[in-house]
Design a protein around this motif. Structure first.
Motif, PDB file in Angstrom:
ATOM      1  N   THR A  53      -2.824  -2.576  -6.827  1.00 15.78           N
ATOM      2  CA  THR A  53      -3.758  -1.968  -6.212  1.00 15.78           C
ATOM      3  C   THR A  53      -4.290  -2.326  -4.941  1.00 15.78           C
ATOM      4  O   THR A  53      -4.340  -3.711  -5.102  1.00 15.78           O
ATOM      5  CB  THR A  53      -4.391  -1.297  -6.809  1.00 15.78           C
ATOM      6  OG1 THR A  53      -4.204  -0.683  -8.213  1.00 15.78           O
ATOM      7  CG2 THR A  53      -5.411  -0.110  -6.378  1.00 15.78           C
ATOM      8  N   ASP A  91      12.032  -1.053  -7.810  1.00 12.52           N
ATOM      9  CA  ASP A  91      11.740  -0.022  -9.201  1.00 12.52           C
ATOM     10  C   ASP A  91      11.183   0.445 -10.288  1.00 12.52           C
ATOM     11  O   ASP A  91      10.548   1.426 -11.275  1.00 12.52           O
ATOM     12  CB  ASP A  91      13.239   0.569  -9.609  1.00 12.52           C
ATOM     13  CG  ASP A  91      14.095  -0.192 -10.217  1.00 12.52           C
ATOM     14  OD1 ASP A  91      13.661  -1.498  -9.730  1.00 12.52           O
ATOM     15  OD2 ASP A  91      15.368  -0.098 -10.827  1.00 12.52           O
ATOM     16  N   ARG A  92      10.624  -1.095 -10.253  1.00 18.56           N
ATOM     17  CA  ARG A  92       9.377  -0.489 -11.198  1.00 18.56           C
ATOM     18  C   ARG A  92       8.438  -1.635 -10.606  1.00 18.56           C
ATOM     19  O   ARG A  92       7.473  -1.810 -11.425  1.00 18.56           O
ATOM     20  CB  ARG A  92      10.394  -1.382 -12.256  1.00 18.56           C
ATOM     21  CG  ARG A  92      11.512  -1.670 -13.029  1.00 18.56           C
ATOM     22  CD  ARG A  92      12.260  -2.452 -13.975  1.00 18.56           C
ATOM     23  NE  ARG A  92      11.198  -3.231 -15.402  1.00 18.56           N
ATOM     24  CZ  ARG A  92      11.105  -1.970 -16.460  1.00 18.56           C
ATOM     25  NH1 ARG A  92      11.592  -0.823 -16.341  1.00 18.56           N
ATOM     26  NH2 ARG A  92      10.188  -1.988 -17.378  1.00 18.56           N
ATOM     27  N   ILE A  93       8.696  -1.310  -9.464  1.00 20.71           N
ATOM     28  CA  ILE A  93       6.930  -1.341  -9.114  1.00 20.71           C
ATOM     29  C   ILE A  93       5.964  -0.502  -8.379  1.00 20.71           C
ATOM     30  O   ILE A  93       7.178   0.110  -7.784  1.00 20.71           O
ATOM     31  CB  ILE A  93       6.390  -2.660  -7.770  1.00 20.71           C
ATOM     32  CG1 ILE A  93       7.448  -4.202  -8.691  1.00 20.71           C
ATOM     33  CG2 ILE A  93       5.645  -3.336  -7.033  1.00 20.71           C
ATOM     34  CD1 ILE A  93       7.518  -4.837  -7.727  1.00 20.71           C
ATOM     35  N   ARG A  94       5.118   0.355  -8.966  1.00 17.61           N
ATOM     36  CA  ARG A  94       4.495   1.210  -7.919  1.00 17.61           C
ATOM     37  C   ARG A  94       3.287   1.005  -7.171  1.00 17.61           C
ATOM     38  O   ARG A  94       2.309  -0.112  -7.621  1.00 17.61           O
ATOM     39  CB  ARG A  94       3.619   2.171  -9.318  1.00 17.61           C
ATOM     40  CG  ARG A  94       3.153   3.706  -8.344  1.00 17.61           C
ATOM     41  CD  ARG A  94       4.066   4.530  -8.179  1.00 17.61           C
ATOM     42  NE  ARG A  94       3.378   5.337  -7.723  1.00 17.61           N
ATOM     43  CZ  ARG A  94       3.804   6.428  -6.620  1.00 17.61           C
ATOM     44  NH1 ARG A  94       4.970   6.103  -5.956  1.00 17.61           N
ATOM     45  NH2 ARG A  94       2.774   7.408  -6.177  1.00 17.61           N
ATOM     46  N   GLU A 132      -0.245   1.752  -5.681  1.00 15.47           N
ATOM     47  CA  GLU A 132      -1.709   2.797  -5.183  1.00 15.47           C
ATOM     48  C   GLU A 132      -2.374   1.929  -4.493  1.00 15.47           C
ATOM     49  O   GLU A 132      -2.573   0.432  -4.439  1.00 15.47           O
ATOM     50  CB  GLU A 132      -2.373   2.591  -6.854  1.00 15.47           C
ATOM     51  CG  GLU A 132      -1.822   3.181  -7.621  1.00 15.47           C
ATOM     52  CD  GLU A 132      -1.408   5.613  -7.358  1.00 15.47           C
ATOM     53  OE1 GLU A 132      -1.346   5.277  -6.734  1.00 15.47           O
ATOM     54  OE2 GLU A 132      -0.142   5.417  -8.218  1.00 15.47           O
ATOM     55  N   PRO A 180      10.346   3.093 -16.223  1.00 20.77           N
ATOM     56  CA  PRO A 180       8.736   3.018 -16.477  1.00 20.77           C
ATOM     57  C   PRO A 180       7.571   3.006 -16.569  1.00 20.77           C
ATOM     58  O   PRO A 180       7.444   4.269 -15.849  1.00 20.77           O
ATOM     59  CB  PRO A 180       8.998   1.945 -14.850  1.00 20.77           C
ATOM     60  CG  PRO A 180      10.669   2.484 -14.644  1.00 20.77           C
ATOM     61  CD  PRO A 180      11.217   3.911 -14.658  1.00 20.77           C
ATOM     62  N   LYS A 188      -1.201  -4.859 -11.560  1.00 24.94           N
ATOM     63  CA  LYS A 188      -1.824  -3.850 -12.942  1.00 24.94           C
ATOM     64  C   LYS A 188       0.039  -4.674 -13.790  1.00 24.94           C
ATOM     65  O   LYS A 188       0.965  -4.011 -13.403  1.00 24.94           O
ATOM     66  CB  LYS A 188      -2.218  -3.034 -13.480  1.00 24.94           C
ATOM     67  CG  LYS A 188      -2.673  -3.173 -13.134  1.00 24.94           C
ATOM     68  CD  LYS A 188      -3.761  -1.118 -13.637  1.00 24.94           C
ATOM     69  CE  LYS A 188      -2.813  -0.604 -12.988  1.00 24.94           C
ATOM     70  NZ  LYS A 188      -4.064   1.072 -13.443  1.00 24.94           N
ATOM     71  N   SER A 218       5.229   2.041 -14.720  1.00 28.05           N
ATOM     72  CA  SER A 218       4.935   2.262 -13.835  1.00 28.05           C
ATOM     73  C   SER A 218       5.190   3.395 -12.351  1.00 28.05           C
ATOM     74  O   SER A 218       4.591   3.275 -11.704  1.00 28.05           O
ATOM     75  CB  SER A 218       5.549   0.964 -12.777  1.00 28.05           C
ATOM     76  OG  SER A 218       6.801   1.073 -12.504  1.00 28.05           O
ATOM     77  N   HIS A 263       9.253   9.049  -9.261  1.00 26.39           N
ATOM     78  CA  HIS A 263       7.686   8.946  -9.739  1.00 26.39           C
ATOM     79  C   HIS A 263       6.948   9.751 -10.227  1.00 26.39           C
ATOM     80  O   HIS A 263       7.509  10.918  -9.922  1.00 26.39           O
ATOM     81  CB  HIS A 263       6.864   7.928  -8.668  1.00 26.39           C
ATOM     82  CG  HIS A 263       6.889   6.584  -7.993  1.00 26.39           C
ATOM     83  ND1 HIS A 263       6.912   5.826  -9.186  1.00 26.39           N
ATOM     84  CD2 HIS A 263       7.516   6.159  -6.848  1.00 26.39           C
ATOM     85  CE1 HIS A 263       7.539   4.749  -8.259  1.00 26.39           C
ATOM     86  NE2 HIS A 263       8.229   5.360  -7.430  1.00 26.39           N
ATOM     87  N   SER A 322       6.672  -2.922 -16.515  1.00 26.90           N
ATOM     88  CA  SER A 322       6.549  -2.649 -15.436  1.00 26.90           C
ATOM     89  C   SER A 322       5.603  -2.858 -14.636  1.00 26.90           C
ATOM     90  O   SER A 322       4.338  -3.561 -15.219  1.00 26.90           O
ATOM     91  CB  SER A 322       6.981  -1.970 -14.784  1.00 26.90           C
ATOM     92  OG  SER A 322       5.895  -0.509 -15.467  1.00 26.90           O
ATOM     93  N   LEU A 323       5.256  -2.907 -13.080  1.00 28.94           N
ATOM     94  CA  LEU A 323       4.152  -3.121 -11.930  1.00 28.94           C
ATOM     95  C   LEU A 323       3.331  -2.620 -11.899  1.00 28.94           C
ATOM     96  O   LEU A 323       3.835  -1.478 -10.683  1.00 28.94           O
ATOM     97  CB  LEU A 323       4.257  -4.337 -11.762  1.00 28.94           C
ATOM     98  CG  LEU A 323       3.281  -4.795 -10.878  1.00 28.94           C
ATOM     99  CD1 LEU A 323       2.420  -6.333 -12.150  1.00 28.94           C
ATOM    100  CD2 LEU A 323       4.116  -6.402  -9.469  1.00 28.94           C
ATOM    101  N   SER A 324       2.176  -2.276 -11.655  1.00 26.80           N
ATOM    102  CA  SER A 324       1.198  -1.207 -10.517  1.00 26.80           C
ATOM    103  C   SER A 324       0.043  -2.566  -9.484  1.00 26.80           C
ATOM    104  O   SER A 324      -0.314  -3.477  -9.425  1.00 26.80           O
ATOM    105  CB  SER A 324       0.892  -0.672 -11.173  1.00 26.80           C
ATOM    106  OG  SER A 324      -0.018  -0.170 -10.426  1.00 26.80           O
TER     107      SER A 324
END
Lengths: 768, 768
Positions: free
Chosen positions: A485, A512-515, A517, B251, A475, B253, B227, A481-483
Motif C-alpha cells: 500500500t 502473481d502473489r503481490i497485490r 493498493e 493467493p 502486508k 493477496s 483479482h 502472498s503480499l499486499s
C-alpha cells in the motif's frame, strides 16, 4: 507540484541530511531490471480497469460546465430558467450560489487570484456556470440552454502585443508582465564574452503545447455526511485532497481522493481543477454523487499547457570549444492566471561554464493558464540552448558530440558546485554516439536529390530530485502472498509493477502473489505527486525498506521455529532456509507465528541521500531525418536515446517512458501548436483534428534505447534517479540539429512544420 | 471464529506473554467514557451509508439460489433449459460445472465435509444451483424455473429421534452423534455430592434461535483479472478472505474483502457462506460483477442458528449455600454439518466449586447448520445453571443474590486457578441488587388476583478473552486532522466511534476531524473478527498506541520548532504547549516539519497482558415480571443489568449493547423458536411473522444499566474487557427465575410461551 519553480529552490538546503539507511544497493538482481509485463496488464487491456471515467455510483448525476466563449468578457447575467425547465435537470450552479465566489488561485505558484465562477472571464473557456442532470448528454444539452449575457472586452493573445503599451490588460490594474523577471548570474558574463573566440546569438521560439492525455480530466464526487470522497483522474491525490480541503474549508480527514487507474496527465493533473470543485458542490447541493468528465475540446482550453517561450541565447566559446559565457533571456506566455514560464535552467547547469546570466519573464495573455508539462521549461530551453551549441560546433568545426564532451561539468554549478551522486552524461554521449553510428552517419553524403538526410544530437538533464517523502506499507499474508500500500498514483508508467518488483526482489514472492493498493488518501500512506520524474526514485526505496522490515520479521519467526540463529538464514523463493543445514527450511506459508498473527506488516520510508550531493538523471539523444527540400516535409527516420536514469527497474516500462517521451518530443518539435484567433481569443485547434499530435506516421520505426547505469550507490538504496522528463527534453533539439545537418538551414521556431521549413528553404538566411 | 470451541482451548497457553507496553491506563478522561453519538450517525440514519445491499456496480448481475425444498434428498437431475430460455438470464451454475464439486466444510470447526452443490441434500434449504440475471426479480423468477428431480429420503429433525437406533442417518455411514462427547472433570464429583446437604437435579431445554440480523447475508463479487474483490456483509473480512482463497485456490493477496457498513450478524456472519462463493463463481463465469442477497426466508434456513440444547444439571450444596459439586450433561442439535453445541462452560467456571464434571455432545439432524450465536452455549448454560442455583436458593431458603455471592471464585478454576485481571461479579451482584431494590422487591406481596409479580436474578461471565492480534495505522494530516485505518468491521456496535474516541483522547483532536477507514483486507492492517466480545478490548489498545506514536512525533517536531525540550511539552486541544513558558506553543497545523512531510503515520499494536492472568467480563442481571395466571401471559416489567466489562468507552454504545443483548435474551427465553415439520423437514417459521422476534411490546420500558468499572490496569492499556456477549447471557434465566418467584412454578423449556406457561400453571409439578 513536482517541478522546479525558481532558481532559489536549487540552492543547497540548510536542513541537515542524514546518511541513507544501512541497506546497501543490490548487486545482482533476480527480478528488478528485467523486462516484465505490467502486473495490471490484463485489467488495462481488457477494459476491466476502473478509470475515473468508468466510476459509476448508484444515483449518480452528470455535470456539464458552461464556459465563456469569449477571450475576454464580463458576465452580466446568467439565466437558468430554460435548463431548469428541462426534465432530468436536477441542479444548477452559478453566480447565484455563494460558492461561486470561492477563492481560486493556481495551486502551483499562487498565481493571480480569481473566483470559482469569476464574473470577469479572462479566457475563452473560463467557467461560468454548471448544471447537473440525470445523464451526461442531457447535462451537455442543458448547459447549452443556460443564457449568459456577456460584455465583451478587448483581447490579447500574442506575447509581443501583450507587452506593448496600451495593450488590453488581462488583469485590471496589473501589467501583463506577470512580475519582475527572475534573474540568475554567476561569474562575469561580459568578461566571458570578451574572452571568447566566437560568440553566437539567436532568438528561438516555441509554441504552446497541449498535454492531451488519453483520458481527459474528470472527477466523481460523493458526500457521506460531512465526508467527501472524490475519484479523480489525478497524478497527485494528496495534493488534490489538500486543495479541496482548502477551497471547501473542511478538514483534510474529511476529504478522500482516489486515483486508481489514470490515463495520463503529463503535469496537467498535478493540481486541483475547477471541475472537481464543481462536482463536489453539485453533489452537496443534490445529495447525490456527481460525475464530470471534460469533453476533449474543454481539455484544450482550461486544464493547462506548456507555455510558448521566446528565448534569446548568446554563447561564447574558445576555438577549442571551451564555453566562456552564456546569456539567455526568456519570456513565456502563461495565459490568464499562471505565473511561471521559466526556460533557462539548462543554460545554467548542463555545461561547464564559469560565466552565465539568465532572465526569465512571464506574460499574461487571454488564454487558458499554463500548467507543469513534462519537464516544465526544459524542452524549450534545450530547443534554444542545444541549437546554439550545434551552431557553435558548426562554426568552430568541432563535432557536436565532442564539443559537448569538452564542456561536461563535474558538479552542479547552479548549486554552488554541489557534486552529483553520479553523472552519466559523458557516457550517454559517447556510448550513444557509438551505438547510433554517429561518426559514420555524419560522414555519409547528404544526398543530392530533393530528399536529403542529416543527423543531430542534443543533451539534457532533469533539474529536480524530488521530494524525499514516501511511506510504503507491506502486508504479508499467512500464505506468503503480499499486499503493498502506498500513496503514489500510477499514471500509466508502471509504478505498481515496479513497486511490486522491488518487494518481489527482496522477499522472493512471485508477482502473481503481490497485490498493490495505492493512491487513496483515505487508505494509503502519503505519497508524493507522480510527476517531476520522482515516482520511482522516491517510492522504490520505501518499498524496499518495507519489504526488508517484513523480511526481518519472517527470519525471526523462522529462526524460532527452526531453532537456527537468524544470521544463518536466508529468504528466497518464498522459503527461509539455513545456509548451514539444508534440512532446516520452512516456507513462509508454514510459519506458525505468521499463521497465528494472520498478517504482519512492514513499514518503509525513504531516507535522504548523503548531504552535500545532488542526484539527477541525464540524457543524450540522436536523430536522423530525411528532408524533402522541395516540399519542406521532414521525416524522422530514427532516434536513439542514451539515458542515465540510475538503475533501470524494468526494461519494458523504462523503454515505454523513453519512447513515449521521444514521441512527445517529435510533437513538440514538429507538429504541435495551439493556434488562437487574435480577434476573438478563441482556440482554433481545440480538437484532435486541428491540433496535430504525432501519430504512427510521424514516429520512426527505428527507436533505440541505450541504458547507461552509473551504478549510483549514493542516490538512494535502489540506485534510481528518474526518467519521465529527461526522455522528452532533448528530442526536438536533436531533430532540429539533424535538419540543419541535412539542409544547412536552422529552424528556430517550433514546431518545424512543412510550411515553415519550405519557406525557410525558399528563403534561407544565415544564422548568427 | 471468535468464540470458545473446546475446553482444551481454555488451558493456559504455553507461549510466553510479555508485559504490556509501558503506557499506563488513563486516569481522568476527556472523551473516552462520554456519551457521544456515532461518528457515522448521519450516514446511518440518512441512508447514505453503503451497506453490502447498497453496493451497485456498473454491469452488475443479480444471482438467486435454488435450494432443496426437502429435508433430505438426493439430486438426480438439474435442468436449466427453462431459465436459460428467459431473456435477461445470463448464466447458471450447478451440477454441470466443475466448481459445483468444490470442497466445503464448516469453517469454524471443520465439521462434516460436503460440496458447494452437494448432490446429497441434508436439509431443506441446501444449495442446489444458482442463476444470474439482469435484475434480482428476474433472477428469483428464473431460479424457480430450474427443474430439479429429487429422490427423497427419510428425515429426522428431532434430537431424541435422531439418537434412536434405526433413525435416518444424516451422513451415510456415520452416527448422528457427531463425535465422542467432550468431557471435563475436576475434583471428585461423587464425593462432592456425598458431602452436600442438598442435591438438586433437573433437565432443561432450549430451542433453536435464529440470528435474524436486520441486514440479511449478502455479497457482491467482482473480478479484475485474477483479482477478486468481494463486498460482504461480514463480521470477519479477513476470515472470509482466507476462506475464499482456500476454496477458490488463489493467493490471499488476490482476494480483497470489504465490509464497510454491516447490519448485524450476531455470529452468523463470522464465516464464509456458500452464497459468497456462488457470487464469485458467477462473476468469473460472466465477466460481470454479481450480487447475491439472501431473501429473509433463506436466511432462516442456511446461515446458522443457536443450537437447541437439552441439559441436565445436578448440583449439591451445604446448608450455608457452599457448592460442593456440579454435574452437567448437554446434547445440542447442530443441524446437518456443524459439529459444536457445547453448553457447559458456566457450570465449570462461574462459581467456586471444587468438584465439577461436564459432558457435551452434538447431534446431527436434517436442518441448517449451527453457527456461533452471541455467546455460543452461554445463554443455554445460564438457562440451566442459573435456574439450578435459584432452585438451590429456594430450597435452602437463602437469598439468591447471597447464595451467588457465597460462591464467588477468585480465579478461573477452568484454567488451573489462573487469576482474573479483575472480577467485578461480586460488585455486579451487590450494586445491581441495590440499584434494583432487590430486597424490597423480594418482600413485596406477589398479588392475589390473576396477575402476580416476581423478581429474579442471574449471573454470567463470558469465557473467552479474544485473539491478541490487532494493528492500527493512524495518519496525521498537515492540518491536524486524523485518519485511522484498522481491519475490524463495525457490525453496528460503534467500533468506529470508539476507536476515534481513543485517538481523540490521546491527541486532543475533535471527532469531527477524525476519519475512519476499516474492514478492507486490501487496504487495512489485519483485524480480528468482530465477534467474541473482543472488538473493543483487542483494537482500542492498538488505536491508543498508534495515537501515542503520532503524539511522540508531534512533540518531537514541536520541540525542534519551539526550541523547547520534549519533556516540557504537552499536547492538548490540537496544540503543543510548553508547561513552563505559556508563550511557547504551536498548533499541530502549524508544525513546519509536518507541513513538509504532509502526512505522518503512527502504527500501533496490542500488547498481551501479563502472563498468568486472564481478562474476562462479568454480569448480573435482574428481572421483574408480571404473570397472568389465567392466560399464561408473562410481561417483563423491568430489567436491570450490572456489568463489569472493564472501562466503558462510550456510555451510549455500551448501553446499546446491553439493552440489545437483554432484548435478545427476552427473545431467547420468551418468544423465539424455530419450528420444523417432522414429516418433511421443512422449517415452518422461516419468516418474521411466524418466528417471534421480541418487539416493542415485549421489551420493558424500564431497562437500567449499572456499569461496574473495576479499574482494571492489567487487562490492557485501555482497561477494557468486552460487552457484546455478556449482555445476553443471564437475561432469560433471570426472567425464568422471576417467573418462578411470581408463580412458584419452574419452566424448564425455553421459550416460555403463554401456552407453555398456561399448561404448567394448570398442571403444576414440583421440581427436584
Amino acid at each position: 507540484m513536482g517541478e522546479p519553480r525558481s532558481h532559489s529552490e536549487f540552492q543547497p538546503q540548510a536542513e541537515s541530511r542524514s546518511t541513507p539507511t544501512g541497506t546497501p544497493p543490490w548487486g545482482e538482481t533476480r527480478v528488478v531490471g528485467k523486462a516484465l509485463p505490467r502486473i495490471d496488464a490484463y485489467e488495462r487491456v481488457s477494459g476491466s480497469a476502473t478509470y475515473t471515467l468508468d466510476v459509476t455510483l448508484p444515483g449518480m448525476l452528470h455535470a456539464a460546465i458552461v464556459r465563456c466563449p469569449h477571450g475576454h468578457a464580463l458576465v452580466k447575467r446568467v439565466d437558468f430558467s430554460k435548463p431548469l425547465a428541462m426534465p432530468g435537470v436536477v441542479a444548477v450552479l452559478g453566480a447565484g450560489d455563494q460558492e461561486a465566489a470561492l477563492d481560486w488561485y493556481n495551486e502551483a505558484d499562487k498565481g493571480a487570484q480569481s473566483r470559482l465562477f469569476d464574473p470577469h472571464c479572462r479566457f475563452a473557456g473560463e467557467e461560468v456556470a454548471a448544471v447537473a442532470a440525470e445523464n451526461a448528454y442531457l447535462a451537455a444539452d442543458a448547459a447549452r440552454q443556460v443564457e449568459v449575457e456577456y460584455e465583451e472586452r478587448d483581447v490579447v493573445v500574442d506575447m509581443d502585443e501583450a507587452l506593448k503599451d496600451g495593450a488590453p490588460r488581462v488583469h485590471e490594474g496589473a501589467p501583463n508582465l506577470v512580475r519582475e523577471p527572475s534573474k540568475y548570474e554567476r561569474g562575469d558574463v561580459e568578461k566571458g564574452f570578451a574572452e571568447a573566440d566566437l560568440v553566437v546569438e539567436e532568438t528561438y521560439r516555441t509554441s504552446v503545447e497541449i498535454h492531451a492525455p488519453m483520458e481527459t480530466h474528470g472527477s466523481v464526487a460523493r458526500w457521506e455526511g460531512s465526508h467527501l470522497t472524490v475519484w479523480d483522474s489525478t497524478q497527485a491525490p494528496f495534493d488534490v485532497q489538500q486543495a479541496l480541503a482548502r477551497v471547501l474549508k473542511i478538514p483534510l480527514s474529511s476529504v478522500r481522493v482516489i486515483a486508481h487507474y489514470m490515463g495520463g496527465g503529463f503535469g496537467s493533473k498535478l493540481q486541483l481543477s475547477k471541475h472537481t470543485v464543481i462536482a463536489a458542490l453539485l453533489a452537496k447541493k443534490t445529495g447525490r454523487p456527481v460525475k464530470v468528465v471534460l469533453p476533449r475540446e474543454h481539455s484544450f482550453l482550461c486544464v493547462g499547457n506548456r507555455p510558448a517561450n521566446t528565448m534569446t541565447v548568446k554563447a561564447g566559446a574558445k576555438k577549442d570549444g571551451t564555453l566562456t559565457a552564456i546569456e539567455m533571456r526568456s519570456r513565456g506566455v502563461v495565459g490568464a492566471y499562471a505565473s511561471w514560464a521559466d526556460a533557462t535552467y539548462l543554460a545554467t547547469d548542463l555545461y561547464r561554464c564559469p560565466n552565465v546570466r539568465t532572465e526569465d519573464g512571464a506574460v499574461y495573455i487571454n488564454a487558458g493558464p499554463e500548467r507543469a508539462f513534462r519537464a516544465p521549461g526544459f524542452p524549450q530551453c534545450a530547443w534554444a540552448l542545444e541549437q546554439t551549441i550545434d551552431t557553435l560546433a558548426a562554426k568552430l568545426k568541432i563535432d557536436p558530440v565532442a564539443l559537448r564532451l569538452k564542456n561536461m561539468p563535474t558538479a552542479s554549478q547552479l548549486r554552488k558546485d554541489m557534486p552529483y551522486t553520479s553523472n552519466g552524461l559523458p557516457r550517454c554521449l559517447e556510448e550513444g554516439a557509438r551505438a547510433f553510428g554517429w561518426e559514420a552517419a555524419r560522414k555519409r553524403p547528404k544526398g543530392d536529390g530533393p530528399i536529403v538526410r542529416g543527423v543531430g544530437v542534443a543533451a539534457g538533464q532533469w533539474g529536480w530530485e524530488g521530494q524525499p517523502v514516501a511511506t510504503v506499507i507491506a502486508k504479508l499474508f499467512a500464505d506468503g502472498s503480499l499486499s503493498l500500500t502506498f500513496g503514489a498514483a500510477d499514471i500509466g508508467t508502471g509504478t505498481k509493477t515496479v513497486m511490486a518488483m522491488v518487494a518481489s526482489e527482496e522477499l522472493g514472492i512471485g508477482l502473481d502473489r503481490i497485490r498493490v493498493e495505492h493512491a487513496d488518501t483515505g487508505t494509503s500512506p502519503y505519497g508524493v505527486a507522480s510527476g517531476g520524474s520522482q515516482t520511482v526514485h522516491v517510492n522504490t526505496p520505501a518499498a524496499r525498506e518495507a519489504a526488508l522490515a517484513l523480511k526481518r520479521q519472517v527470519v525471526t519467526m523462522a529462526a524460532a521455529q527452526l531453532g537456527v540463529p537468524e544470521d544463518d538464514l536466508t529468504l528466497a523463493g518464498g522459503e527461509v532456509a539455513s545456509t548451514k543445514d539444508p534440512a532446516k527450511r520452512v516456507p513462509i506459508s508454514e510459519l506458525k507465528q505468521l499463521r497465528q498473527q494472520q498478517v504482519i506488516i512492514g513499514v518503509g520510508t525513504r531516507h535522504p541521500h548523503p548531504a552535500g550531493k545532488i542526484a539527477l538523471p541525464f540524457a543524450a539523444q540522436f536523430a536522423e531525418v530525411e528532408v524533402n527540400r522541395a516540399t519542406g516535409e521532414c521525416r524522422v527516420v530514427r532516434l536513439l536515446a542514451a539515458h542515465d536514469s540510475g538503475r533501470i527497474m524494468n526494461c519494458l516500462t523504462f523503454q515505454n517512458q523513453v519512447f513515449g517521451g521521444m514521441t512527445m518530443g517529435i510533437g513538440f518539435g514538429m507538429t504541435e501548436e495551439r493556434v488562437m484567433d487574435p480577434q476573438t481569443g478563441r482556440v482554433l485547434t481545440a480538437n484532435l483534428h486541428d491540433y496535430k499530435l504525432p501519430t504512427a506516421v510521424d514516429v520512426p520505426a527505428d527507436m533505440t534505447l541505450v541504458a547507461i547505469d552509473p551504478k549510483d550507490t549514493e542516490c538512494n538504496t535502489t540506485g534510481t534517479k528518474g526518467v519521465g522528463e529527461p526522455a522528452t527534453i532533448p528530442t526536438a533539439a536533436a531533430i532540429a540539429n539533424a535538419i540543419y545537418d541535412a539542409v544547412g538551414v536552422r529552424l528556430t521556431t517550433a514546431p518545424i512544420t512543412p510550411a515553415r521549413l519550405a519557406e525557410r528553404l525558399a528563403h534561407p538566411v544565415t544564422v548568427g
